[in-house]
Enzyme design. Structure first.
Site, PDB file in Angstrom:
ATOM      1  N   TRP A 199      -4.200  -7.186   6.041  1.00  0.00           N
ATOM      2  CA  TRP A 199      -4.661  -8.250   5.143  1.00  0.00           C
ATOM      3  C   TRP A 199      -4.240  -7.850   3.732  1.00  0.00           C
ATOM      4  O   TRP A 199      -4.902  -7.066   3.075  1.00  0.00           O
ATOM      5  CB  TRP A 199      -6.171  -8.385   5.255  1.00  0.00           C
ATOM      6  CG  TRP A 199      -6.780  -9.531   4.504  1.00  0.00           C
ATOM      7  CD1 TRP A 199      -6.194 -10.311   3.541  1.00  0.00           C
ATOM      8  CD2 TRP A 199      -8.119 -10.032   4.645  1.00  0.00           C
ATOM      9  NE1 TRP A 199      -7.072 -11.256   3.078  1.00  0.00           N
ATOM     10  CE2 TRP A 199      -8.267 -11.114   3.741  1.00  0.00           C
ATOM     11  CE3 TRP A 199      -9.205  -9.673   5.444  1.00  0.00           C
ATOM     12  CZ2 TRP A 199      -9.459 -11.823   3.616  1.00  0.00           C
ATOM     13  CZ3 TRP A 199     -10.388 -10.378   5.317  1.00  0.00           C
ATOM     14  CH2 TRP A 199     -10.512 -11.447   4.416  1.00  0.00           C
ATOM     15  N   GLU A 200      -3.114  -8.410   3.263  1.00  0.00           N
ATOM     16  CA  GLU A 200      -2.522  -7.988   1.998  1.00  0.00           C
ATOM     17  C   GLU A 200      -2.451  -9.158   1.004  1.00  0.00           C
ATOM     18  O   GLU A 200      -1.421  -9.811   0.905  1.00  0.00           O
ATOM     19  CB  GLU A 200      -1.131  -7.411   2.254  1.00  0.00           C
ATOM     20  CG  GLU A 200      -1.122  -6.240   3.233  1.00  0.00           C
ATOM     21  CD  GLU A 200       0.275  -5.707   3.514  1.00  0.00           C
ATOM     22  OE1 GLU A 200       1.196  -5.932   2.696  1.00  0.00           O
ATOM     23  OE2 GLU A 200       0.457  -5.083   4.559  1.00  0.00           O
ATOM     24  N   PHE A 201      -3.500  -9.383   0.259  1.00  0.00           N
ATOM     25  CA  PHE A 201      -4.729  -8.629   0.115  1.00  0.00           C
ATOM     26  C   PHE A 201      -5.868  -9.617  -0.088  1.00  0.00           C
ATOM     27  O   PHE A 201      -5.632 -10.767  -0.465  1.00  0.00           O
ATOM     28  CB  PHE A 201      -4.656  -7.680  -1.093  1.00  0.00           C
ATOM     29  CG  PHE A 201      -3.636  -6.601  -0.955  1.00  0.00           C
ATOM     30  CD1 PHE A 201      -3.892  -5.492  -0.163  1.00  0.00           C
ATOM     31  CD2 PHE A 201      -2.414  -6.706  -1.590  1.00  0.00           C
ATOM     32  CE1 PHE A 201      -2.953  -4.483  -0.039  1.00  0.00           C
ATOM     33  CE2 PHE A 201      -1.466  -5.702  -1.462  1.00  0.00           C
ATOM     34  CZ  PHE A 201      -1.731  -4.590  -0.683  1.00  0.00           C
TER      35      PHE A 201
END
Length: 416
Positions: A199-201
């Site tokens: 999960w960025e971000f």
């Protein structure tokens, strides 16, 4: 689990002995040195401080020496993650045409990540579109007797931002449940050893709170289904992400309790001719590997759960003056990301000991990157100082694929 009282009562109703494992959350003590034997029909009462929080799980078939070292057949998450440390590598599906799974140098790694698959924002299910490619990846990795993990999400590109779908999913309890079951189903279907959330971000503190809930529900469901899967995540270089005048904070407690390790993205720091993966901070910049690791350590995440990121790509700029070509030199333009294997003469670049990075200037072209020297130094400092539990590289298709120079340098540095 959370205990508001002062006692935890454990009863073994199994027909055989078990070895309960115990882990206190960040800032909390771990009772009984993290685990003990409990015979069939036996009961034990553990005295803990008020509002103690942590995790307790069952293990079978354990064998420990007098120093407490050993392993278990089931429930041994430390041995699943790698008792000698993590040597991870991300293989990118989008690079399959130039670097197919068959070329992965598995001997230099312990854990390999298939990256990436997406999330359907409408229902929370995984989007799996390349079944045969995944099977080829699994064959290569498991034939090399390594762990294979399925990585979900990934970095933003010019055309899409996978974080958006993850954000929508994590904010809805029905979609979270669908996502969790979908990830476990696909992992078991293909034979993956673990799942990785990239999960960025997150953008808001609500996202971070949803992340904590997701990790808790994910681990609980994995345990309920008795699926021995590693759960990991790729995270920002520091435990807090600046958002305007405020910062949002990662859920360290949930990470400690529910994840086996986190991959720290220790690169992409600088907007100009700087060491974009510097380990020590140049005065002009705030991001660095040592600052990131310290931030996570101060948040309460133990070193053996911190895995440091090493890029196999560099960044290119056009210099204003080819004679002014050190770190921080003025530039005309930023020209983008360049794989290590496309940096001309990368093996002959200049090593900068102040930042532990490398750079190369050719006429008005300037490249900042990590090479053999800087990678070796970073890993030596981090391992010998017990700062991290391993490293990962991103991405395998970016290095020189003939000799796998960087993969070998990283592996040798960790092992020696």
């Amino acid at each position: 689990m959370v205990a508001d009282g002062a006692q935890l009562i454990l009863v073994n109703n199994c027909n055989e002995g078990i070895w309960p494992g115990i882990l206190g959350s960040a800032g909390q003590p771990t009772p009984k040195d993290g685990g003990f034997h409990l015979g069939s029909g036996e009961e034990v009462v553990l005295d803990v401080q008020e509002k103690w929080s942590g995790r307790i799980w069952g293990r079978q078939g354990c064998n420990f020496d007098n120093n407490g070292k050993g392993s278990c057949i089931t429930g041994d998450f430390i041995s699943m993650a790698g008792s000698n440390g993590i040597k991870g590598g991300y293989w990118l599906s989008k690079q399959a045409n130039i670097f197919p799974p068959e070329r992965i140098p598995t001997s230099y790694f312990t854990h390999l990540f298939y990256a990436f698959v997406g999330v359907n924002a409408t229902n929370g299910k995984l989007i799996i579109s390349k079944s045969q490619e995944i099977k080829n990846f699994m064959t290569k990795v498991h034939n090399g007797h390594k762990k294979a993990l399925l990585s979900i999400g990934g970095p933003r590109s010019a055309t899409e931002n996978p974080s958006n779908a993850i954000c929508v999913m994590a904010n809805d309890h029905i979609k979270r449940a669908t996502f969790i079951n979908s990830t476990i189903d696909e992992a078991l279907r293909y034979g993956f050893d673990g799942l990785d959330l990239a999960w960025e971000f997150p953008e808001t503190q609500v996202d971070m709170d949803n992340m904590a809930t997701l990790f808790e529900e994910w681990r609980s469901r994995v345990d309920d289904r008795q699926a021995e899967l590693l759960l990991t995540a790729s995270v920002y270089f520091a435990s807090e992400i600046p958002r305007g005048r405020q910062s949002i904070t990662y859920p360290a407690d949930s990470i400690n309790l529910n994840l086996d390790f986190v991959n720290l993205i220790l690169y992409d720091y600088t907007p100009t001719t700087g060491a974009h993966a510097q380990f020590h901070a140049n005065q002009a910049y705030t991001g660095s590997g040592d600052r990131g690791i310290t931030s996570w350590s101060n948040a309460g995440v133990p070193a053996n759960k911190l895995v440091m990121g090493i890029p196999f790509f560099g960044k290119k700029w056009t210099l204003l003056d080819e004679n002014d070509n050190g770190i921080g030199a003025p530039v005309v333009s930023y020209d983008g990301v360049v794989p290590y294997n496309q940096i001309p003469g990368a093996s002959n670049g200049t090593y900068d000991s102040s930042t532990i990075s490398q750079y190369l200037a050719y006429e008005t072209s300037w490249f900042g990157y990590d090479g053999k020297h800087s990678i070796t130094e970073k890993i030596h400092i981090s391992k010998r100082g017990n700062l991290v539990g391993g490293y990962f590289v991103y991405a395998l298709g970016d290095e020189d694929s003939q000799g796998h120079t960087l993969s070998k340098a990283a592996s040798d540095a960790w092992d020696n």
